[in-house]
Design a protein around this motif. Structure first.
Motif, PDB file in Angstrom:
ATOM      1  N   ASP A 645       2.959   5.664   0.099  1.00 48.87           N
ATOM      2  CA  ASP A 645       2.463   6.458   1.217  1.00 48.87           C
ATOM      3  C   ASP A 645       0.937   6.546   1.218  1.00 48.87           C
ATOM      4  O   ASP A 645       0.297   6.512   2.276  1.00 48.87           O
ATOM      5  N   LEU A 646       0.334   6.646   0.033  1.00 49.92           N
ATOM      6  CA  LEU A 646      -1.126   6.800  -0.052  1.00 49.92           C
ATOM      7  C   LEU A 646      -1.859   5.486   0.176  1.00 49.92           C
ATOM      8  O   LEU A 646      -2.878   5.433   0.853  1.00 49.92           O
ATOM      9  N   ARG A 647      -1.349   4.403  -0.407  1.00 53.13           N
ATOM     10  CA  ARG A 647      -2.068   3.136  -0.357  1.00 53.13           C
ATOM     11  C   ARG A 647      -1.658   2.254   0.796  1.00 53.13           C
ATOM     12  O   ARG A 647      -2.406   1.366   1.208  1.00 53.13           O
ATOM     13  N   GLY A 648      -0.443   2.460   1.319  1.00 52.57           N
ATOM     14  CA  GLY A 648       0.061   1.510   2.287  1.00 52.57           C
ATOM     15  C   GLY A 648       0.624   0.297   1.584  1.00 52.57           C
ATOM     16  O   GLY A 648       0.525   0.138   0.374  1.00 52.57           O
ATOM     17  N   GLU A 649       1.226  -0.606   2.378  1.00 51.03           N
ATOM     18  CA  GLU A 649       1.897  -1.745   1.770  1.00 51.03           C
ATOM     19  C   GLU A 649       1.011  -2.961   1.611  1.00 51.03           C
ATOM     20  O   GLU A 649       1.359  -3.912   0.919  1.00 51.03           O
ATOM     21  N   GLY A 650      -0.178  -2.975   2.217  1.00 51.35           N
ATOM     22  CA  GLY A 650      -1.027  -4.165   2.147  1.00 51.35           C
ATOM     23  C   GLY A 650      -1.368  -4.559   0.733  1.00 51.35           C
ATOM     24  O   GLY A 650      -1.260  -5.715   0.343  1.00 51.35           O
TER      25      GLY A 650
END
Length: 717
Positions: A645-650
């Motif tokens: 949730d914090l970093r995203g999936e990229g």
């Protein structure tokens, strides 16, 4: 455009953007800076936000502390320099219902961007300041005179100097030209109908030019599915090809070695271990080579599962190999595996006494001379049953007699080629069964997407006897004093501690603790009189090994180290850890480091030490979501979801898939169900059409989307 049939993604990729009205050499160059060179790039550059003009907020309606989107007009712009010599741009805006101020720190170019009378969209959190409303560093979009109920806002770049209304105009022209003919839809109609998906033409129009927000959501749902389906098709095609084309080893299960191993364990298997071993045994008993990911939290007992798999190979006359990313971890594995297998013997028909000792050997670059020759000879003639080592195992001089099971620990530390090189170390052309392990729990949707070509086993249960770890955030000098007092108290009670630093040496660029400087400071300051040791990756191998051995034997009280101790280090007497500048680490790394304590019978503490920070007005900055998450839970799977949730999936996608990510709309966080639907659809398509011969457009899209990636991505097996 192709006049013979529906327009495909390939057709759009062959038409350069300069064919559009208004795209001259300067605009062409600007578009190229943001990766747009053809019409496919253009129509797949989606709006990052949509403004619903029928329901937009006004300044008068803003609630302090809540995020909102407002359309305003620039009234005035002023600039000044703060006491920290940073530029501060103050912009006064209004919308008829009221006025507010915008503040931008260290963005001097904003003064050139904002002109009096300009219409802009702002997205941010309003706060009260000196009796009025203020937004600090909001997201700004220049919208010009766009009309309509729903206004798309496209990603903008100061360097590119392209406005959102220019992007919208070019996209409209492209879609208008496409509307003269239909756009090809490669997804089978049965799958679209089952999941109530609109066709691709309507989806592209709906994402860029929606009549309402419901239309936009239907379009996003369909296009996000397309992105996920392409990724899943690559993974499923690879998985099925490996199963179809690879010659594996059909192991005989239930042999005497594995039985003796289970009987020698001082504790019963957990339910999760038993379940995972059953899953692995099903693979080992098949003629198809195993390719399985074993993920488990810190201390969940992955090594026991790995040893059971390797012993199954030895039971059948084959060998096992375990490859670790660092010498410290390889040596730790060798020590623990030898201890587990002490007294376990191998039936030997050529021996008058019937059995011989099980032979476990370590191979790293530290093993040299006669010792190295002896190990290499044993691997080649089959007298070494289990080899544990670093990348030294895949050097050209290493040959196995019959490698049956390969275990790769902390597999994300290895490249694709390194893992493949170990699997190729067989004499008869068969592919050994492969188990890749990670102690970094992965969210389910991410595992299905990043490691979708693997079968996945999960150890979601900790063995009994693991002591809980209390995690405490020490923010600032006053709280840090308590950290050193705690370490001294633990040492006085006969126990040991770790102090972890982000860097080896001092850095002028980063004001963070370095291991060498910290050792010197603590030795003559807070921890004076204690026995301190230093461990980091730049030390010679012999020195690293000697220091680690001293710490294991209890000859050092405190080990000052970098993240070289992140995985595998197991010293049950170490009960306290202080991680300095903890806000510089990611959630997964903090969780891994914390797992080095709490491995014995005594209660353990992990201190997350940070330095108090101030904003430009001298106010203390409160809150750090990563540190707060670590304090809140020791559940690695829960932390993995927070991290996503914090970093995203990229970032996560790039760990396994080199090159650009195809996920522009799809989100592993929001689209958990859609990931599963895409995976089901990929299996359905591939199992009916293994070469995609009946799905030519889909096959062409895969080639188009993924052909510019690193070859290792498509070749990974």
């Amino acid at each position: 455009m192709n006049e013979l049939g529906p327009i495909t993604m390939r057709d759009l990729s062959l038409i350069p953007v300069e064919r559009l009205r208004g795209v001259g050499p300067k605009k062409q160059a600007s578009l190229a800076t943001v990766g747009i060179t053809n019409l496919l790039d253009l129509v797949t550059t989606y709006p990052r936000r949509w403004i619903d003009r029928t329901n937009e907020a006004r300044i008068a309606d803003l609630v302090p502390g809540e995020e909102a989107l407002v359309l305003v007009t620039i009234r005035s712009v002023t600039t000044r320099t703060t006491r920290n010599r940073r530029s501060m741009i103050n912009v006064n805006v209004g919308d008829g219902s009221g006025r507010m101020d915008l503040v931008f720190f260290n963005q001097p170019w904003r003064e050139r961007q904002f002109k009096e009378g300009l219409h802009v969209a702002l997205f941010g959190k309003a706060d009260t300041y000196r009796g009025g409303l203020q937004m600090s560093n909001p997201v700004v979009d220049l919208i010009g005179d766009r009309t309509g109920k729903i206004v798309p806002i496209y990603p903008q770049s100061e360097k590119a100097q392209i406005s959102t209304w220019e992007m919208a105009g070019w996209v409209e022209e492209t879609l208008r030209r496409c509307a003269e003919r239909t756009i090809a839809d490669p997804v089978p109609e049965a799958i679209r109908r089952r999941h109530r998906m609109i066709n691709r033409s309507d989806a592209l129009a709906g994402i860029h030019l929606p009549d309402d927000m419901k239309t936009k959501e239907l379009a996003r749902y369909r296009l996000a599915f397309d992105e996920l389906l392409r990724v899943q098709l690559v993974l499923v095609l690879r998985k099925r090809a490996m199963e179809r084309d690879s010659l594996g080893i059909k192991h005989t299960l239930g042999g005497p070695l594995v039985k003796r191993f289970y009987e020698s364990l001082p504790f019963p298997l957990t339910g999760a271990q038993a379940r995972t071993i059953d899953e692995i045994n099903a693979d080992l008993g098949s003629a198809q080579p195993m390719h399985r990911l074993l993920q488990g939290d810190v201390g969940s007992g992955k090594t026991v599962v790995a040893v059971a798999a390797m012993l199954a190979a030895v039971d059948g006359g084959h060998q096992g190999a375990l490859m670790a990313p660092t010498e410290v971890l390889a040596e730790q594995h060798a020590s623990s595996v030898r201890a587990m297998l002490e007294g376990v013997t191998v039936p030997d028909p050529g021996n008058l006494f019937g059995d011989r000792p099980l032979r476990v050997e370590l191979l790293t670059n530290r093993i040299s001379g006669a010792d190295r020759k002896q190990v290499l000879a044993g691997l080649a003639d089959g007298s070494v049953d289990i080899a544990i080592g670093t990348h030294a195992l895949i050097q050209d001089t290493v040959d196995f007699s019959s490698l049956g099971v390969v275990v790769v620990d902390e597999q994300h530390r290895f490249g694709v080629e390194q893992r493949a090189a170990l699997r190729s170390k067989t004499a008869n052309g068969s592919v050994p069964d492969t188990l890749v392990m990670t102690a970094t729990p992965i969210p389910r949707t991410a595992a299905m997407t990043v490691y979708g070509d693997l079968d996945v086993s999960v150890l979601d249960e900790l063995p009994p006897g693991r002591t809980p770890i209390v995690t405490v955030w020490a923010d600032g000098a006053l709280m840090e004093a308590g950290v050193w007092n705690d370490i001294k108290d633990e040492v006085a009670a006969g126990r040991q501690a770790y102090v972890v630093c982000p860097l080896v040496g001092e850095s002028e660029k980063l004001e963070v603790a370095s291991a060498e400087e910290t050792l010197e400071r603590l030795a003559f300051g807070e921890l004076q009189g204690l026995r301190l040791g230093l461990l980091h990756g730049k030390l010679p191998s012999d020195e690293k090994a000697a220091t680690m051995d001293e710490f294991r034997r209890g000859e050092l009280d405190v080990l000052v180290a970098t993240t070289v101790i992140e995985v595998g280090v197991d010293v049950p007497n170490a009960t306290v850890m202080a991680i300095l500048d903890a806000d510089r680490f990611g959630i997964a790394q903090l969780h891994q480091l914390r797992g080095r304590v709490g491995r014995g019978e005594h209660a353990s503490t992990c201190w997350l030490v940070t330095q108090q920070k101030e904003d430009d007005d001298g106010n203390a900055v409160v809150g750090n979501p990563r540190v707060e998450a670590l304090v809140a839970t020791t559940d690695g799977f829960e932390l993995a979801e927070v991290d996503l949730d914090l970093r995203g999936e990229g970032t996560l996608m790039s760990t396994a898939q080199k090159g650009r990510s195809d996920l522009k709309l799809a989100s592993l966080r929001r689209d958990r169900q859609l990931v599963e639907l895409a995976r089901e659809a990929a299996f359905e398509i591939v199992d009916r059409d293994p070469d995609l011969a009946q799905h030519a457009n889909l096959a062409d899209e895969l080639d188009l989307v993924f052909s510019d990636r690193d070859e290792a991505f498509l070749a990974k097996s």
